[in-house]
Design an enzyme around this catalytic site. Structure first.
Site, PDB file in Angstrom:
ATOM      1  N   GLN A   1     -21.301  16.290  10.679  1.00 34.45           N
ATOM      2  CA  GLN A   1     -21.174  15.375  12.197  1.00 34.45           C
ATOM      3  C   GLN A   1     -19.963  14.583  11.198  1.00 34.45           C
ATOM      4  O   GLN A   1     -18.761  13.568  11.418  1.00 34.45           O
ATOM      5  CB  GLN A   1     -22.525  14.003  12.281  1.00 34.45           C
ATOM      6  CG  GLN A   1     -22.556  13.457  10.800  1.00 34.45           C
ATOM      7  CD  GLN A   1     -23.975  13.999  10.105  1.00 34.45           C
ATOM      8  OE1 GLN A   1     -23.853  14.820  10.315  1.00 34.45           O
ATOM      9  NE2 GLN A   1     -24.347  12.896   8.935  1.00 34.45           N
TER      10      GLN A   1
ATOM     11  N   ALA B   1     -35.740  14.086  10.620  1.00 31.10           N
ATOM     12  CA  ALA B   1     -35.930  14.998  10.784  1.00 31.10           C
ATOM     13  C   ALA B   1     -36.822  16.145  10.078  1.00 31.10           C
ATOM     14  O   ALA B   1     -37.422  17.077  10.603  1.00 31.10           O
ATOM     15  CB  ALA B   1     -35.134  15.580  12.570  1.00 31.10           C
ATOM     16  N   GLY B   2     -35.953  15.872   9.310  1.00 27.75           N
ATOM     17  CA  GLY B   2     -36.397  17.119   8.144  1.00 27.75           C
ATOM     18  C   GLY B   2     -35.275  18.678   8.408  1.00 27.75           C
ATOM     19  O   GLY B   2     -35.596  19.839   8.034  1.00 27.75           O
TER      20      GLY B   2
ATOM     21  N   GLU C   1     -24.819  17.763   6.856  1.00 25.41           N
ATOM     22  CA  GLU C   1     -24.125  16.732   7.157  1.00 25.41           C
ATOM     23  C   GLU C   1     -22.888  16.450   8.498  1.00 25.41           C
ATOM     24  O   GLU C   1     -21.404  16.556   7.626  1.00 25.41           O
ATOM     25  CB  GLU C   1     -23.873  14.993   6.118  1.00 25.41           C
ATOM     26  CG  GLU C   1     -24.859  14.868   5.442  1.00 25.41           C
ATOM     27  CD  GLU C   1     -25.825  13.872   5.760  1.00 25.41           C
ATOM     28  OE1 GLU C   1     -25.423  13.880   7.022  1.00 25.41           O
ATOM     29  OE2 GLU C   1     -26.329  13.052   5.049  1.00 25.41           O
TER      30      GLU C   1
END
Ligand SMILES: [Zn+2]
Length: 189
Positions: A86, A13-14, A84
């Site tokens: 997550q 998604a950029g 990142e």
């Protein structure tokens, strides 16, 4: 007041491109920033986006206390970027909110919301609960609708829903809309 920002989306998604652009804008205005990338390998020290931008980033694994790390730089940092996100633990998300609330540093995080089974990552769950501002960056399914899931495919191009939550091979994921996640068209080889 400093704020915690959470930018979330599916893959492709950029997110990283946007992170690098924001960071670049800060640097141009002489605003000091620190950029981190959460990594499970502890090797990456460079954020690269698919459009070719890159920036040095400090790798953080699950064992690092982010608050203690940042404390040393608190007087010279206004914005912290984390890519990142997550992969961070619940404890690390709590360290991040302490950075925002106690050290008064803005933290801007980017990451995936859910895994290939549509399950929230632990970090995503706490970021959704605790962030001041949440933004969604949209990626598109092949049909043109907004992607809401990262389908994982096997070597035959079939969608799989079993396996470990994390597999770092980006080629095995396809952003899909809700309809095409549940009505997946096998990728012909
Ligand atoms: Zn679709």
């Amino acid at each position: 007041m400093a704020k915690l920002y959470y930018f979330t989306s599916t893959m492709n998604a950029g997110k990283t491109t946007q992170l690098l652009q924001f960071n670049y804008n800060c640097i141009k205005k002489n605003i000091n920033t620190l950029t981190f990338i959460s990594t499970l390998k502890n090797k990456k020290n460079c954020i690269r986006s698919r459009v070719g931008l890159k920036n040095l980033a400090i790798p953080i694994n699950n064992k690092i206390n982010i608050y203690k790390y940042i404390e040393k730089y608190k007087h010279m940092t206004k914005y912290i970027f984390i890519d990142e996100v997550q992969f961070l633990t619940k404890k690390q998300i709590y360290e991040i909110i302490t950075i925002v609330d106690k050290l008064k540093i803005n933290v801007i995080t980017y990451g995936l919301k859910t895994d290939f089974k549509l399950k929230l990552f632990t970090a995503s769950k706490y970021l959704i609960s605790l962030s001041d501002k949440i933004f969604e960056i949209e990626a598109l399914c092949k049909c043109g609708k907004k992607a809401i899931a990262n389908a994982r495919i096997n070597k035959f191009g079939k969608k799989i829903t079993q396996g470990k939550q994390i597999n770092l091979n980006k080629k095995i994921y396809i952003p899909t809309c809700r309809y095409h996640y549940f009505n997946f068209i096998d990728k012909k080889k």
